[in-house]
Scaffold this motif. Structure first.
Motif, PDB file in Angstrom:
ATOM      1  N   VAL A  43      13.061 -44.414  11.666  1.00  0.00           N
ATOM      2  CA  VAL A  43      12.613 -43.825  10.406  1.00  0.00           C
ATOM      3  C   VAL A  43      13.162 -42.407  10.345  1.00  0.00           C
ATOM      4  CG1 VAL A  43      10.630 -43.081   9.032  1.00  0.00           C
ATOM      5  CG2 VAL A  43      10.500 -45.207  10.329  1.00  0.00           C
ATOM      6  N   PHE A  44      13.955 -42.140   9.297  1.00  0.00           N
ATOM      7  CA  PHE A  44      14.533 -40.801   9.136  1.00  0.00           C
ATOM      8  C   PHE A  44      13.965 -40.128   7.889  1.00  0.00           C
ATOM      9  CE2 PHE A  44      18.925 -41.939  11.145  1.00  0.00           C
ATOM     10  CZ  PHE A  44      18.325 -41.986  12.390  1.00  0.00           C
ATOM     11  N   TYR A  45      13.796 -38.830   7.982  1.00  0.00           N
ATOM     12  CA  TYR A  45      13.442 -38.022   6.813  1.00  0.00           C
ATOM     13  C   TYR A  45      14.571 -37.030   6.612  1.00  0.00           C
ATOM     14  CZ  TYR A  45       8.986 -40.098   7.842  1.00  0.00           C
ATOM     15  OH  TYR A  45       8.003 -41.017   8.096  1.00  0.00           O
ATOM     16  N   ASN A  46      15.242 -37.116   5.466  1.00  0.00           N
ATOM     17  CA  ASN A  46      16.274 -36.116   5.158  1.00  0.00           C
ATOM     18  C   ASN A  46      15.613 -35.056   4.282  1.00  0.00           C
ATOM     19  OD1 ASN A  46      18.608 -34.722   5.006  1.00  0.00           O
ATOM     20  ND2 ASN A  46      19.737 -36.244   3.812  1.00  0.00           N
ATOM     21  N   GLY A  78      13.309 -39.539  13.155  1.00  0.00           N
ATOM     22  CA  GLY A  78      14.302 -38.467  13.022  1.00  0.00           C
ATOM     23  C   GLY A  78      14.042 -37.568  11.831  1.00  0.00           C
ATOM     24  N   VAL A  79      14.183 -36.262  12.044  1.00  0.00           N
ATOM     25  CA  VAL A  79      14.111 -35.301  10.938  1.00  0.00           C
ATOM     26  C   VAL A  79      15.516 -34.726  10.767  1.00  0.00           C
ATOM     27  CG1 VAL A  79      13.109 -33.143  10.116  1.00  0.00           C
ATOM     28  CG2 VAL A  79      11.691 -34.765  11.386  1.00  0.00           C
ATOM     29  N   LEU A  80      16.115 -34.974   9.608  1.00  0.00           N
ATOM     30  CA  LEU A  80      17.488 -34.525   9.342  1.00  0.00           C
ATOM     31  C   LEU A  80      17.468 -33.436   8.269  1.00  0.00           C
ATOM     32  CD1 LEU A  80      19.216 -38.028   8.809  1.00  0.00           C
ATOM     33  CD2 LEU A  80      18.545 -36.961  10.957  1.00  0.00           C
ATOM     34  N   VAL A 101      16.014 -34.169  15.867  1.00  0.00           N
ATOM     35  CA  VAL A 101      16.010 -33.096  14.874  1.00  0.00           C
ATOM     36  C   VAL A 101      17.484 -32.748  14.671  1.00  0.00           C
ATOM     37  CG1 VAL A 101      15.307 -30.718  14.412  1.00  0.00           C
ATOM     38  CG2 VAL A 101      13.745 -32.244  15.646  1.00  0.00           C
ATOM     39  N   VAL A 102      18.019 -33.039  13.482  1.00  0.00           N
ATOM     40  CA  VAL A 102      19.468 -32.901  13.280  1.00  0.00           C
ATOM     41  C   VAL A 102      19.745 -32.107  11.998  1.00  0.00           C
ATOM     42  CG1 VAL A 102      21.670 -34.129  13.129  1.00  0.00           C
ATOM     43  CG2 VAL A 102      19.754 -35.184  14.329  1.00  0.00           C
ATOM     44  N   GLY A 103      20.342 -30.937  12.150  1.00  0.00           N
ATOM     45  CA  GLY A 103      20.637 -30.069  11.007  1.00  0.00           C
ATOM     46  C   GLY A 103      21.745 -30.633  10.131  1.00  0.00           C
ATOM     47  N   PRO A 104      21.907 -30.082   8.899  1.00  0.00           N
ATOM     48  CA  PRO A 104      22.894 -30.615   7.957  1.00  0.00           C
ATOM     49  C   PRO A 104      24.338 -30.456   8.443  1.00  0.00           C
ATOM     50  CG  PRO A 104      21.877 -28.612   7.095  1.00  0.00           C
ATOM     51  CD  PRO A 104      21.130 -28.969   8.339  1.00  0.00           C
TER      52      PRO A 104
END
Ligand code: SAH
Length: 503
Positions: A43-46, A78-80, A101-104
Motif C-alpha cells: 500500500v503506497f501513499y503518494n 510506503g510513503v512516497l 519512505v521515498v522522496g519525489p
C-alpha cells in the motif's frame, strides 16, 4: 504468486504523473492493481505537503493501515512524494509500521526498494538532500527526474497525458514548501520532451499537458541558444495526430509576450492559462515574496486579454496569510470581481515548516476569519464564473470527452453497490458524459459511452458556475475512434486518488 499494489494519490498533477509511473514500473515487474488496501501486498501513499490538511489526511490513512499491517505483517507500507522528503524519519517515528519512505527525487528506486523489503531487508528511507548546506548542483543531482518510458497498456487515460518539462522550483515564495521538497528547478531537454510527446501521440494520446511547478519559467540552453516554453510549444504543435496542448502552472512574471503569441498563433495550444495571482494587495504580495506588484499582474493580464480575447485565465488565492487585514483582503475580493477569472482555487493559509513565512511571520489570522474570507471569495468567484459561462449559451464548442460526469459516476457506483452488473454496460448506452472545451470549460451532455476519448461538437444550452451543459451537434460520424489510433485497452483508471479540493 502475483503481487498486488494499492496506491492513493493526493496533491498536484506532478503526483498524479509520479503515481502513474511508479505503478507502471511495478506492473512491468509483474505486479497487478488491487481493488483496495485489504487485498494488497503493498500500500503506497503518494503525498503532498503544500498544506497541513493534505498531510493530516495521510497520517490518518497511515493510522488506518496499521490494523491491516497488524493482521498481515508482510504487507509493505510506503510513503512516497513530498511528505516523505519533508518529514523523513518523523514518518517512522509517528508510524513505525511504515516500511518505505521515498522522496519525489528517488522514485526510480521504488521497484528495487520494494523487492528489498519483501526479501526481509527491513525499512528504508530514501530522500534527496535538503536545500541548505550543499552547493546547488550537488543538491540538484540528488533529485532525479523520474521519466521512464511509458507502456501504453498501462496508461490510466490513453488519450491524455502529462509530460514533465522541469522538476523543482526556485521561486521560494514565502508560504510555499515546494522548493524545499521538490528541490532546485531542473529543465528536461527539449528533444527528450518532444520525443516523449511523439511516442505518446503515436500510441493514441490526443491531449498533452506540460507540467512544471512554474512551467513558463522553462529554460534550456545548448549551443548558445536558449529554448523557452514558446519554442517547445512550437515543436509540439507540429506533431501529427495531437489535438491539444496545455501547460500548467504559470508564474505571472514569466508570462512573456513570446509565450502569449505562441498561444495565439499555434492552433493546438489551448486558450487556457492558469496564472495564480495569490493576492490583490502589493503589501501582501511583498510579504509573500511573490516578486511582482498587482499593477504588473494587471499589465500581464491586459496583454493576455488583448492578444487572446477568448482565453480562460484562472488563478489561485491564499486567504488569511500572515498579517492580512480586512482592507488587504478587500483588495483580493476587488481583484476577483474585476479580473474575470474563469475560476479560482482558494486556499486558507497553512504555515509550512522550513518556509520563510513560517520562520519569520506569525500565523495571526484566526481560523474563523480565514474561513469567512475563503467563503466570501468563493462566492465572489462563483458570480464571476457564472456570468462568464453564460456567454457560452447558444455557441457550439469542440469538446474532448474525458469520461462519465460526476453525477453518472455516482449513479453507476450506487447501482454497482446495489448489485447491478456493470458488465451490462455497452458502448452504445447513452449516459451523461463530461469533457472540456479548448478553454478548459467543463461540458456535460448525454451521449453514447463510446465517445469517451473523442473530440465532439456540443451545442451549449445552459450554464452553471463551474460547468456548461448541452447536446451533441451533428457530424458525430467525423469523430475519430480511438481504436483507429491503435488503442484497444480498457479505460479503467489504474491510479486511485483520494481527492483534495484542488484541480
Ligand atoms: N507550483 C505548483 C504547486 C503550488 S501549490 C502549482 O501551482 O501547481 C498550489 C497552490 O497552493 C499555490 O498556488 C497556492 O495558492 C497554494 N498554497 C501554496 N502554499 C500554501 C500554503 N502554505 N498555505 C495555503 N495555500 C498554499
Amino acid at each position: 504468486m502475483t503481487k498486488r499494489l494499492w496506491i492513493e494519490t493526493v496533491g498536484c498533477q506532478m503526483n498524479v504523473l509520479d503515481s502513474e509511473l511508479v505503478v507502471a514500473a511495478l506492473r512491468r515487474q509483474g505486479w497487478e492493481m488491487a481493488r483496495g488496501a485489504a487485498e494488497a501486498d503493498a500500500v503506497f501513499y503518494n503525498t503532498c505537503s503544500v498544506r497541513q490538511h493534505a498531510e493530516d489526511k495521510i497520517y490518518s490513512a497511515l493510522g488506518r493501515v496499521r490494523f491491516e499491517k497488524a493482521k498481515r505483517p508482510g504487507l509493505v507500507v510506503g510513503v512516497l512524494g513530498c511528505m516523505a522528503q519533508k518529514d523523513q524519519e518523523l514518518i517512522r517515528t509517528r508510524a513505525p509500521w511504515v516500511d518505505l519512505v521515498v522522496g519525489p527525487g528517488q522514485l526510480h528506486q521504488v521497484p528495487a526498494l520494494v523487492a528489498d523489503v519483501l526479501a526481509g531487508g527491513g525499512p528504508r528511507i530514501e530522500v534527496s538532500l535538503e536545500r541548505k548546506g550543499a552547493a546547488r548542483d550537488v543538491i540538484a543531482r540528488s533529485f532525479e527526474s523520474y521519466d521512464p518510458d511509458r507502456d501504453p497498456a498501462m496508461r490510466p487515460t490513453p488519450f491524455q497525458a502529462f509530460i514533465r518539462t522541469q522538476t523543482g522550483c526556485d521561486k521560494f515564495c514565502a508560504f510555499c514548501v515546494v522548493p524545499h521538497v521538490r528541490g532546485p528547478e531542473q529543465a528536461r531537454a527539449p528533444d527528450t520532451i518532444v520525443a516523449e510527446a511523439t511516442k505518446l501521440v503515436a500510441e493514441g494520446c490526443r491531449e498533452i499537458t506540460l507540467i512544471g511547478q512554474t512551467v513558463n519559467s522553462y529554460r534550456w540552453s545548448d549551443g548558445g541558444k536558449t529554448h523557452r516554453l514558446s519554442d517547445l510549444l512550437l515543436r509540439l504543435d507540429g506533431i501529427d495526430g495531437l489535438d491539444r496542448i496545455k501547460f500548467v502552472t504559470n508564474y505571472p512574471r514569466d508570462m512573456t509576450p513570446d509565450l502569449i503569441a505562441a498561444v495565439r498563433d499555434l492552433p493546438k495550444v489551448c486558450h487556457y492559462l492558469h496564472v495564480p495571482a495569490q493576492h490583490g494587495s502589493d503589501a501582501v504580495l511583498a510579504r509573500m515574496k511573490r516578486g511582482y506588484t498587482i499593477g504588473q499582474y494587471m499589465e500581464m493580464l491586459a496583454l493576455v486579454r488583448e492578444e487572446l480575447p477568448h482565453a480562460a485565465v484562472t488563478s489561485d488565492f491564499i486567504v488569511g496569510f500572515c498579517g492580512e487585514t480586512d482592507a488587504e483582503f478587500e483588495t483580493t475580493l476587488d481583484l476577483v470581481r474585476s479580473a474575470g477569472f474563469k475560476n479560482s482555487f482558494i486556499f486558507k493559509y497553512s504555515p509550512r515548516p522550513g518556509t520563510k513565512a513560517f520562520e519569520r511571520l506569525p500565523d495571526d489570522v484566526p481560523e474563523e476569519v480565514k474561513r469567512q474570507r475563503n467563503q466570501a471569495l468563493l462566492e465572489a468567484q462563483a458570480d464571476v464564473s457564472l456570468a462568464g459561462n453564460r456567454r457560452f449559451i447558444g455557441t457550439r464548442q469542440q469538446v474532448l470527452v474525458e469520461g462519465l460526469s460526476t453525477r453518472e459516476e455516482k449513479r453507476e457506483a450506487a447501482a454497482a453497490a446495489a448489485g447491478a452488473a456493470p458488465a451490462d454496460a455497452t458502448p452504445d448506452d447513452v449516459v451523461q458524459l463530461s469533457g472540456r472545451t479548448m478553454c478548459d470549460r467543463i461540458v456535460v451532455f448525454d451521449a453514447p459511452r463510446r465517445l469517451v476519448g473523442r473530440l465532439v461538437d456540443v451545442d451549449i444550452l445552459d450554464a452553471a458556475a463551474w460547468s456548461l451543459s448541452g447536446v451533441v451537434a451533428d457530424g458525430l460520424a467525423d469523430a475519430v475512434p480511438l481504436t483507429s489510433l491503435g488503442f484497444t485497452g480498457e479505460t479503467e483508471p489504474e491510479v486511485h486518488s483520494i481527492t483534495l479540493p484542488r484541480r
